[in-house]
Motif scaffolding. Sequence first.
Motif, PDB file in Angstrom:
ATOM      1  N   ALA A 130       3.956  36.737   9.059  1.00 16.12           N
ATOM      2  CA  ALA A 130       5.351  37.038   8.745  1.00 16.12           C
ATOM      3  C   ALA A 130       6.307  36.280   9.662  1.00 16.12           C
ATOM      4  O   ALA A 130       7.390  35.884   9.243  1.00 16.12           O
ATOM      5  CB  ALA A 130       5.607  38.537   8.843  1.00 16.12           C
ATOM      6  N   GLN A 162      16.346  46.560   4.540  1.00 20.12           N
ATOM      7  CA  GLN A 162      15.723  46.911   5.819  1.00 20.12           C
ATOM      8  C   GLN A 162      16.758  46.961   6.935  1.00 20.12           C
ATOM      9  O   GLN A 162      16.785  47.911   7.720  1.00 20.12           O
ATOM     10  CB  GLN A 162      14.618  45.927   6.178  1.00 20.12           C
ATOM     11  CG  GLN A 162      13.957  46.280   7.513  1.00 20.12           C
ATOM     12  CD  GLN A 162      12.835  45.349   7.891  1.00 20.12           C
ATOM     13  OE1 GLN A 162      12.321  44.614   7.077  1.00 20.12           O
ATOM     14  NE2 GLN A 162      12.443  45.399   9.150  1.00 20.12           N
ATOM     15  N   SER A 214       5.457  37.798   1.671  1.00 17.83           N
ATOM     16  CA  SER A 214       5.913  37.962   0.289  1.00 17.83           C
ATOM     17  C   SER A 214       4.920  38.744  -0.542  1.00 17.83           C
ATOM     18  O   SER A 214       3.741  38.835  -0.217  1.00 17.83           O
ATOM     19  CB  SER A 214       6.134  36.587  -0.346  1.00 17.83           C
ATOM     20  OG  SER A 214       4.884  35.981  -0.585  1.00 17.83           O
ATOM     21  N   CYS A 251       9.901  48.529   3.417  1.00 22.58           N
ATOM     22  CA  CYS A 251      10.510  47.258   3.829  1.00 22.58           C
ATOM     23  C   CYS A 251       9.795  46.679   5.039  1.00 22.58           C
ATOM     24  O   CYS A 251       9.540  45.470   5.104  1.00 22.58           O
ATOM     25  CB  CYS A 251      11.998  47.447   4.131  1.00 22.58           C
ATOM     26  SG  CYS A 251      13.034  47.720   2.684  1.00 22.58           S
ATOM     27  N   ARG A 252       9.464  47.523   6.002  1.00 20.40           N
ATOM     28  CA  ARG A 252       8.747  47.044   7.195  1.00 20.40           C
ATOM     29  C   ARG A 252       7.372  46.499   6.815  1.00 20.40           C
ATOM     30  O   ARG A 252       6.943  45.461   7.313  1.00 20.40           O
ATOM     31  CB  ARG A 252       8.610  48.146   8.225  1.00 20.40           C
ATOM     32  CG  ARG A 252       9.890  48.446   8.920  1.00 20.40           C
ATOM     33  CD  ARG A 252       9.664  49.358  10.112  1.00 20.40           C
ATOM     34  NE  ARG A 252      10.927  49.642  10.741  1.00 20.40           N
ATOM     35  CZ  ARG A 252      11.562  48.805  11.568  1.00 20.40           C
ATOM     36  NH1 ARG A 252      11.022  47.666  11.864  1.00 20.40           N
ATOM     37  NH2 ARG A 252      12.711  49.138  12.079  1.00 20.40           N
ATOM     38  N   ARG A 277      15.216  42.324   2.811  1.00 15.00           N
ATOM     39  CA  ARG A 277      15.764  42.094   4.156  1.00 15.00           C
ATOM     40  C   ARG A 277      17.085  42.844   4.332  1.00 15.00           C
ATOM     41  O   ARG A 277      17.316  43.492   5.355  1.00 15.00           O
ATOM     42  CB  ARG A 277      15.956  40.589   4.394  1.00 15.00           C
ATOM     43  CG  ARG A 277      16.652  40.238   5.679  1.00 15.00           C
ATOM     44  CD  ARG A 277      15.755  40.396   6.874  1.00 15.00           C
ATOM     45  NE  ARG A 277      16.489  39.987   8.065  1.00 15.00           N
ATOM     46  CZ  ARG A 277      16.496  40.660   9.200  1.00 15.00           C
ATOM     47  NH1 ARG A 277      15.767  41.727   9.330  1.00 15.00           N
ATOM     48  NH2 ARG A 277      17.195  40.242  10.222  1.00 15.00           N
ATOM     49  N   ARG A 327       6.452  45.285   3.946  1.00 17.86           N
ATOM     50  CA  ARG A 327       6.641  44.038   3.202  1.00 17.86           C
ATOM     51  C   ARG A 327       6.963  42.902   4.149  1.00 17.86           C
ATOM     52  O   ARG A 327       6.450  41.801   4.013  1.00 17.86           O
ATOM     53  CB  ARG A 327       7.746  44.234   2.170  1.00 17.86           C
ATOM     54  CG  ARG A 327       8.074  43.031   1.330  1.00 17.86           C
ATOM     55  CD  ARG A 327       6.986  42.628   0.346  1.00 17.86           C
ATOM     56  NE  ARG A 327       6.700  43.603  -0.663  1.00 17.86           N
ATOM     57  CZ  ARG A 327       7.307  43.707  -1.837  1.00 17.86           C
ATOM     58  NH1 ARG A 327       8.268  42.859  -2.148  1.00 17.86           N
ATOM     59  NH2 ARG A 327       6.962  44.629  -2.692  1.00 17.86           N
ATOM     60  N   THR A 328       7.802  43.167   5.133  1.00 17.08           N
ATOM     61  CA  THR A 328       8.162  42.138   6.105  1.00 17.08           C
ATOM     62  C   THR A 328       6.942  41.692   6.912  1.00 17.08           C
ATOM     63  O   THR A 328       6.728  40.506   7.136  1.00 17.08           O
ATOM     64  CB  THR A 328       9.272  42.652   7.049  1.00 17.08           C
ATOM     65  OG1 THR A 328      10.408  42.987   6.259  1.00 17.08           O
ATOM     66  CG2 THR A 328       9.651  41.602   8.070  1.00 17.08           C
ATOM     67  N   SER A 348       1.435  40.122  11.148  1.00 17.79           N
ATOM     68  CA  SER A 348       2.681  39.902  11.866  1.00 17.79           C
ATOM     69  C   SER A 348       2.859  38.420  12.186  1.00 17.79           C
ATOM     70  O   SER A 348       3.941  37.867  12.024  1.00 17.79           O
ATOM     71  CB  SER A 348       2.691  40.727  13.152  1.00 17.79           C
ATOM     72  OG  SER A 348       3.866  40.502  13.875  1.00 17.79           O
ATOM     73  N   ALA A 398      13.194  38.925  -1.704  1.00 23.82           N
ATOM     74  CA  ALA A 398      13.099  38.831  -0.249  1.00 23.82           C
ATOM     75  C   ALA A 398      14.452  39.097   0.400  1.00 23.82           C
ATOM     76  O   ALA A 398      14.531  39.802   1.414  1.00 23.82           O
ATOM     77  CB  ALA A 398      12.560  37.460   0.165  1.00 23.82           C
TER      78      ALA A 398
END
Length: 183
Positions: free
Chosen positions: A61, A116, A175, A167-168, A113, A170-171, A58, A109
């Motif tokens: 990110a 998401q 990357s 998506c979460r 985004r 990946r975020t 986190s 990306a």
Amino acid sequence: PMGDGGAEAEALAGAEAALDLLRRSFGEYAAYCGVSRRGEGPEGLRAGAGEAAASAQSARALGQPYTLTPFAALGLPRALLDWLSSDGAQATVEESLAALDDLGPERAATAVRTLQVFLDERGSFVRTAERLHLHRNAVAYRIARIVEQLGVDLDDPDVRLTLQLACRARTLRGSRAEPPLSA
């Protein structure tokens, strides 16, 4: 587990000092530090390692190197973090979003985004547009292209859930080119 608050404070101060030394010695590189909650026994150690890894991911990110990132501050449910730290989840993320990765790092990306936010906003083009500072028609166009690229049906709740989790993940991880942090 640490026995008292004094020992915990001492451990955190030591971690802060170690991060400061890393920053001063290797400032051209980024170091991320996640802090887990206390746990007991082997299960507590395993859970703590997963929490610390999720916290460090986190921080990466969010672009916050050289800061302690406590698990408790993430605000994600424990079940989601457990899922995100599993090998199976990582495979699901890669498989679910692989077609977007074919677009190249920047476009992928942006697509992740956009997807998401769209899923977070329960399929509302208007709210997605507001959050992304885009026109509603631009969001509709992007979502149509993403759905076409992925070859999915967003009317299927299982597909939506899988993509939202992917998506979460990946975020949080950053990357695709960056491997997940190991515990």
